[in-house]
Design a protein around this motif. Structure first.
Motif, PDB file in Angstrom:
ATOM      1  N   UNK A 199      25.408  86.330  68.808  1.00 32.29           N
ATOM      2  CA  UNK A 199      25.860  87.673  69.188  1.00 32.29           C
ATOM      3  C   UNK A 199      27.368  87.838  69.015  1.00 32.29           C
ATOM      4  N   UNK A 200      28.122  86.755  69.088  1.00 35.89           N
ATOM      5  CA  UNK A 200      29.578  86.884  68.934  1.00 35.89           C
ATOM      6  C   UNK A 200      29.931  87.426  67.552  1.00 35.89           C
ATOM      7  N   UNK A 201      29.314  86.847  66.520  1.00 31.51           N
ATOM      8  CA  UNK A 201      29.615  87.326  65.175  1.00 31.51           C
ATOM      9  C   UNK A 201      28.995  88.692  64.921  1.00 31.51           C
ATOM     10  N   UNK A 202      27.890  88.984  65.594  1.00 36.81           N
ATOM     11  CA  UNK A 202      27.305  90.323  65.487  1.00 36.81           C
ATOM     12  C   UNK A 202      28.269  91.354  66.056  1.00 36.81           C
ATOM     13  N   UNK A 203      28.863  91.054  67.219  1.00 33.24           N
ATOM     14  CA  UNK A 203      29.824  91.976  67.822  1.00 33.24           C
ATOM     15  C   UNK A 203      31.045  92.173  66.913  1.00 33.24           C
ATOM     16  N   UNK A 204      31.521  91.078  66.325  1.00 35.26           N
ATOM     17  CA  UNK A 204      32.678  91.188  65.429  1.00 35.26           C
ATOM     18  C   UNK A 204      32.358  92.078  64.237  1.00 35.26           C
ATOM     19  N   UNK A 205      31.193  91.890  63.643  1.00 37.15           N
ATOM     20  CA  UNK A 205      30.824  92.676  62.466  1.00 37.15           C
ATOM     21  C   UNK A 205      30.628  94.147  62.815  1.00 37.15           C
ATOM     22  N   UNK A 206      30.054  94.426  63.990  1.00 43.47           N
ATOM     23  CA  UNK A 206      29.851  95.813  64.406  1.00 43.47           C
ATOM     24  C   UNK A 206      31.193  96.499  64.662  1.00 43.47           C
ATOM     25  N   UNK A 207      32.095  95.798  65.347  1.00 35.41           N
ATOM     26  CA  UNK A 207      33.407  96.397  65.612  1.00 35.41           C
ATOM     27  C   UNK A 207      34.165  96.617  64.306  1.00 35.41           C
ATOM     28  N   UNK A 208      34.058  95.662  63.388  1.00 34.64           N
ATOM     29  CA  UNK A 208      34.715  95.812  62.089  1.00 34.64           C
ATOM     30  C   UNK A 208      34.130  96.993  61.316  1.00 34.64           C
ATOM     31  N   UNK A 209      32.802  97.172  61.382  1.00 32.92           N
ATOM     32  CA  UNK A 209      32.182  98.317  60.716  1.00 32.92           C
ATOM     33  C   UNK A 209      32.656  99.628  61.331  1.00 32.92           C
ATOM     34  N   UNK A 210      32.742  99.663  62.662  1.00 36.97           N
ATOM     35  CA  UNK A 210      33.219 100.878  63.321  1.00 36.97           C
ATOM     36  C   UNK A 210      34.636 101.233  62.930  1.00 36.97           C
ATOM     37  N   UNK A 211      35.524 100.228  62.880  1.00 34.50           N
ATOM     38  CA  UNK A 211      36.906 100.500  62.482  1.00 34.50           C
ATOM     39  C   UNK A 211      37.001 100.832  60.994  1.00 34.50           C
ATOM     40  N   UNK A 212      36.113 100.250  60.177  1.00 32.21           N
ATOM     41  CA  UNK A 212      36.095 100.597  58.753  1.00 32.21           C
ATOM     42  C   UNK A 212      35.760 102.073  58.567  1.00 32.21           C
ATOM     43  N   UNK A 213      34.818 102.587  59.357  1.00 26.21           N
ATOM     44  CA  UNK A 213      34.471 104.008  59.285  1.00 26.21           C
ATOM     45  C   UNK A 213      35.646 104.879  59.714  1.00 26.21           C
ATOM     46  N   UNK A 214      36.380 104.429  60.744  1.00 24.89           N
ATOM     47  CA  UNK A 214      37.553 105.195  61.162  1.00 24.89           C
ATOM     48  C   UNK A 214      38.624 105.179  60.076  1.00 24.89           C
ATOM     49  N   UNK A 215      38.770 104.031  59.389  1.00 25.01           N
ATOM     50  CA  UNK A 215      39.736 103.957  58.292  1.00 25.01           C
ATOM     51  C   UNK A 215      39.359 104.867  57.146  1.00 25.01           C
ATOM     52  N   UNK A 216      38.062 104.918  56.811  1.00 26.14           N
ATOM     53  CA  UNK A 216      37.595 105.832  55.771  1.00 26.14           C
ATOM     54  C   UNK A 216      37.844 107.274  56.171  1.00 26.14           C
ATOM     55  N   UNK A 217      37.558 107.597  57.432  1.00 33.92           N
ATOM     56  CA  UNK A 217      37.811 108.954  57.910  1.00 33.92           C
ATOM     57  C   UNK A 217      39.279 109.321  57.835  1.00 33.92           C
ATOM     58  N   UNK A 218      40.157 108.396  58.241  1.00 37.31           N
ATOM     59  CA  UNK A 218      41.594 108.669  58.174  1.00 37.31           C
ATOM     60  C   UNK A 218      42.073 108.865  56.756  1.00 37.31           C
ATOM     61  N   UNK A 219      41.575 108.029  55.826  1.00 43.92           N
ATOM     62  CA  UNK A 219      41.979 108.153  54.420  1.00 43.92           C
ATOM     63  C   UNK A 219      41.499 109.477  53.832  1.00 43.92           C
ATOM     64  N   UNK A 220      40.273 109.875  54.166  1.00 43.84           N
ATOM     65  CA  UNK A 220      39.746 111.144  53.656  1.00 43.84           C
ATOM     66  C   UNK A 220      40.449 112.347  54.278  1.00 43.84           C
ATOM     67  N   UNK A 221      40.936 112.182  55.504  1.00 43.01           N
ATOM     68  CA  UNK A 221      41.625 113.286  56.164  1.00 43.01           C
ATOM     69  C   UNK A 221      43.039 113.483  55.629  1.00 43.01           C
ATOM     70  N   UNK A 222      43.597 112.462  54.965  1.00 47.67           N
ATOM     71  CA  UNK A 222      44.974 112.541  54.492  1.00 47.67           C
ATOM     72  C   UNK A 222      45.318 113.802  53.721  1.00 47.67           C
ATOM     73  N   UNK A 223      44.478 114.233  52.754  1.00 48.31           N
ATOM     74  CA  UNK A 223      44.823 115.436  51.985  1.00 48.31           C
ATOM     75  C   UNK A 223      44.646 116.759  52.729  1.00 48.31           C
ATOM     76  N   UNK A 224      44.020 116.752  53.910  1.00 43.31           N
ATOM     77  CA  UNK A 224      43.734 118.023  54.590  1.00 43.31           C
ATOM     78  C   UNK A 224      44.427 118.161  55.933  1.00 43.31           C
TER      79      UNK A 224
END
Length: 272
Positions: free
Chosen positions: A206-231
């Motif tokens: 579960x430790x590595x599962x938690x790490x991967x889930x948190x990393x996926x969540x922050x990756x989505x936030x990074x994608x959202x921030x990058x896409x929001x840059x032009x608007x």
């Protein structure tokens, strides 16, 4: 009173014009899809790790600043724009994994108040790091030429980049559904959402599962921030309203429900 009624008619009768409705619908859906990229990560992290991540908004802001810097470095062609998005996602994935491994992993058994204080402290820490690296000035980035201008959709002329946001949001939603329902890792995530203790008792790391889930969540936030840059205007206060809207979406859609976050994001985007 008649003057008041006449004023109300003049102000609001335009809302029922089909052209206006179509344009407002597209605007609401595009805003909702951008909000979904943020709230989906919040929902995933809470569903699996039971942590309400106050720092998610500032991670979105970091993703936007990374995208602005990469855009200035690589240029504004469509190919470079895709590299900018990829770079922001990779950077936030690594940052999220480091935060989970170095900080959050140590407090899973702590009271919820301590967990909230930890993520709230990250807001101030990362906010000051952003100011140290990029300064206090607002920054902006341009959409690539291929996505600039306008296109026709639902019978109206609408910004092409906004249509691109809708397409990316739909693609991410489909990808998350396939990931959660058609892969072994996704089954572990859904199992952890229902009963974390039982998942650990079955021998799952579960430790590595938690790490991967948190990393996926922050990756989505990074994608959202990058896409929001032009608007949006990318500045140190960008995260404040973003995290408020994300929490609204997560509460409406159900804590831990990614598809609920999608529906709620569209509702909030259309209402706004």
């Amino acid at each position: 009173m008649p003057d008041l009624l006449q004023d109300l008619v003049v102000r609001y009768v335009w809302m029922f014009d089909p052209t206006v409705l179509a344009r407002q619908t597209l605007a609401g859906v595009s805003n909702g899809m951008l909000l979904f990229l943020i709230s989906a990560g919040v929902s995933l992290i809470f569903g699996v790790q039971r942590i309400l991540n106050f720092a998610h908004g500032v991670l979105f802001m970091v993703g936007a600043f990374v995208a602005v810097s990469l855009s200035n470095l690589l240029g504004e062609s469509f190919g470079m724009f895709l590299l900018v998005l990829t770079g922001a996602v990779v950077a936030l994935t690594l940052l999220g994994a480091a935060i989970e491994w170095g900080l959050l992993r140590k407090i899973y058994d702590a009271p919820h108040e301590f967990q909230l204080l930890m993520t709230f402290a990250l807001v101030f820490i990362l906010g000051d790091v952003v100011k140290l690296i990029w300064g206090n000035e607002d920054r902006s980035m341009s959409a690539p030429a291929l996505l600039s201008g306008s296109s026709k959709a639902l019978g109206v002329v609408f910004p092409t980049y906004r249509l691109f946001l809708i397409a990316v949001g739909v693609a991410v939603a489909i990808g998350l559904w396939l990931l959660l329902h058609k892969t072994r890792w996704g089954k572990f995530i859904r199992a952890a959402t229902d009963d974390r203790a039982m998942l650990g008792a079955l021998g799952i790391n579960t430790r590595w599962l938690y790490t991967s889930v948190f990393a996926l969540g922050t990756a989505l936030s990074g994608l959202g921030g990058a896409l929001a840059g032009p608007v949006v205007s990318v500045g140190p206060g960008l995260h404040v309203q973003v995290i408020i809207d994300a929490f609204v979406v997560v509460v409406i859609g159900g804590m831990g429900s990614v598809m609920g976050a999608l529906i709620a994001s569209l509702i909030v985007g259309l209402i706004n």
